[in-house]
Design an enzyme around this catalytic site. Structure first.
Site, PDB file in Angstrom:
ATOM      1  CB  ILE A 146      24.951 -22.196 -33.676  1.00 27.32           C
ATOM      2  CG1 ILE A 146      25.993 -21.750 -32.803  1.00 27.32           C
ATOM      3  CG2 ILE A 146      24.406 -23.485 -34.623  1.00 27.32           C
ATOM      4  CD1 ILE A 146      26.431 -23.698 -32.477  1.00 27.32           C
ATOM      5  CG  ASP A 165      14.498 -18.481 -30.457  1.00 21.12           C
ATOM      6  OD1 ASP A 165      13.958 -19.172 -28.942  1.00 21.12           O
ATOM      7  OD2 ASP A 165      15.679 -18.693 -30.748  1.00 21.12           O
ATOM      8  CB  THR A 224      24.603 -29.837 -35.542  1.00 21.52           C
ATOM      9  OG1 THR A 224      24.093 -28.780 -36.292  1.00 21.52           O
ATOM     10  CG2 THR A 224      24.859 -29.993 -36.957  1.00 21.52           C
ATOM     11  CB  ALA A 225      21.295 -28.913 -31.644  1.00 18.16           C
ATOM     12  NE  ARG A 226      23.267 -30.970 -25.340  1.00 18.80           N
ATOM     13  CZ  ARG A 226      24.272 -31.798 -26.030  1.00 18.80           C
ATOM     14  NH1 ARG A 226      25.527 -31.032 -25.934  1.00 18.80           N
ATOM     15  NH2 ARG A 226      25.235 -32.401 -24.816  1.00 18.80           N
ATOM     16  CG  ASP A 250      27.462 -33.956 -35.243  1.00 21.07           C
ATOM     17  OD1 ASP A 250      28.450 -34.097 -35.577  1.00 21.07           O
ATOM     18  OD2 ASP A 250      27.855 -33.203 -33.721  1.00 21.07           O
ATOM     19  CD  GLU A 255      25.998 -37.730 -29.014  1.00 24.12           C
ATOM     20  OE1 GLU A 255      26.890 -37.337 -28.549  1.00 24.12           O
ATOM     21  OE2 GLU A 255      25.348 -36.403 -29.166  1.00 24.12           O
ATOM     22  CG  HIS A 312      29.088 -34.491 -29.987  1.00 25.09           C
ATOM     23  ND1 HIS A 312      27.964 -35.119 -29.116  1.00 25.09           N
ATOM     24  CD2 HIS A 312      28.438 -33.237 -29.987  1.00 25.09           C
ATOM     25  CE1 HIS A 312      27.382 -33.106 -28.750  1.00 25.09           C
ATOM     26  NE2 HIS A 312      27.552 -32.758 -29.094  1.00 25.09           N
TER      27      HIS A 312
END
Length: 345
Positions: A146, A165, A224-226, A250, A255, A312
């Site tokens: 992603i 990373d 948009t991950a966790r 997201d 949530e 989500h």
């Protein structure tokens, strides 16, 4: 095999019923509706498979999660009990990357504020002025499939791309024209930070009071991950102070507030408490208090005009969901024939 599916739409039920006609396929709404006779369980991201559930279902031999994410499963207990787990790798990297830019563009052009402005009775170009992405620096945390796709899309907007990373192969840098940098450098230079890391002990609250304070003032944060990659309290404080200029979310740590009002959630919890054994519930009071605090924090963040959010759904495209169904089917067939595929590493 006796297979239970949770979190399925009618079209998905039709798909699995027709393609698994040699098995006993059952669809239920809640985890507590899964019978003790279950052999195979297929869940999505909102179903938390707990040690208590696993202990109560000794015949369970295989879990096929219809997701790439795994933090809704208790993998150590699954391994301990000899339960095989398969997942769906890389089903929506393009889908999530495109949704990421939907959030980025909504923030950069201040769409929520623009939409709300006429309802306030006045309109001002100056008060709702956005900015161009061209020439800005995008910082990507997490360079899996992603993150890589986000980097590719960023170049279409003529953005500069920095990435952080744990793994940083130089071949990837050359191929996608970005630069791996230490986290501190990314925080200091990025106009927009987009999170695409998996959730682990190392990445939990990777954006917190300390790291947000080291960001460029007015930085935009997109996740948009966790949800737990961001400390919600720290994000709220940074939004209040202006250190963070806006957020596109997201996901959140809790949530539920993305889909339902806090008042309804709390009312349901009170009803559940009244119907339960009060003594048993007292042992969970501290956890319930933390959940309540997280709900209120999340609600306060989402209420801000410089925050755009979606519940989500970054993965939710026609193409991505078709792949989820096909790969899940492959995973179940593989287990049934003694040749399991897409096993959780």
């Amino acid at each position: 095999m006796i297979i239970y599916f949770l979190e399925t739409e009618s079209s998905e039920q039709e798909f699995f019923s027709s393609r698994l006609e040699d098995h006993d396929v059952r669809f239920v709404a809640q985890l507590d509706e899964v019978g003790e006779d279950v052999e195979v369980l297929s869940v999505f991201i909102n179903t938390r498979v707990t040690p208590e559930f696993l202990s109560a279902h000794p015949g369970l031999r295989f879990i096929a999660t219809r997701s790439t994410a795994l933090d809704h499963l208790n993998l150590p207990v699954c391994h301990e009990r000899g339960i095989t787990v398969s997942y769906v790798p890389d089903y929506g990297y393009t889908t999530v990357a495109e949704h990421t830019f939907a959030l980025i563009l909504a923030l950069s052009r201040r769409l929520r504020e623009v939409m709300l402005s006429p309802k306030g009775g006045t309109f001002s170009y100056a008060a709702t002025r956005g900015f161009d992405l061209a020439g800005k620096t995008l910082g990507i945390i997490g360079m899996g499939r992603i993150g890589q796709r986000v980097a590719e899309l960023a170049h279409a907007f003529q953005m500069n791309v920095l990435a952080y990373d744990i793994d940083h192969p130089t071949k990837l840098e050359r191929a996608l024209d970005f630069t791996f940098v230490p986290l501190a450098e990314l925080l200091a230079k990025a106009h927009i930070i987009s999170l695409h890391a998996s959730l682990s002990a190392e990445t939990y609250h990777i954006l917190n009071r300390e790291t947000l304070a080291r960001c460029r003032e007015g930085v935009l944060i997109v996740n948009t991950a966790r949800g737990s990659l961001i400390d919600t309290q720290a994000l709220r404080e940074a939004l209040d102070s202006g250190q963070v200029g806006g957020a596109g979310l997201d996901v959140l740590q809790d949530e539920r507030v993305m889909r339902q009002s806090v008042s309804k959630i709390i009312a349901a919890d009170i009803i559940q408490h009244l119907r339960s054994d009060a003594l048993a519930y007292d042992a969970r009071d501290a956890d319930r208090l933390r959940e309540l605090e997280e709900l209120m924090l999340g609600d306060a963040v989402l209420a801000r005009s410089n925050v755009v959010f979606t519940p989500h759904v970054a993965f939710n495209s026609v193409e991505a969901m078709a792949r989820v169904l096909e790969v899940t089917l492959e995973n179940i067939h593989g287990f049934a024939t003694g040749q399991p595929v897409n096993l959780v590493p």
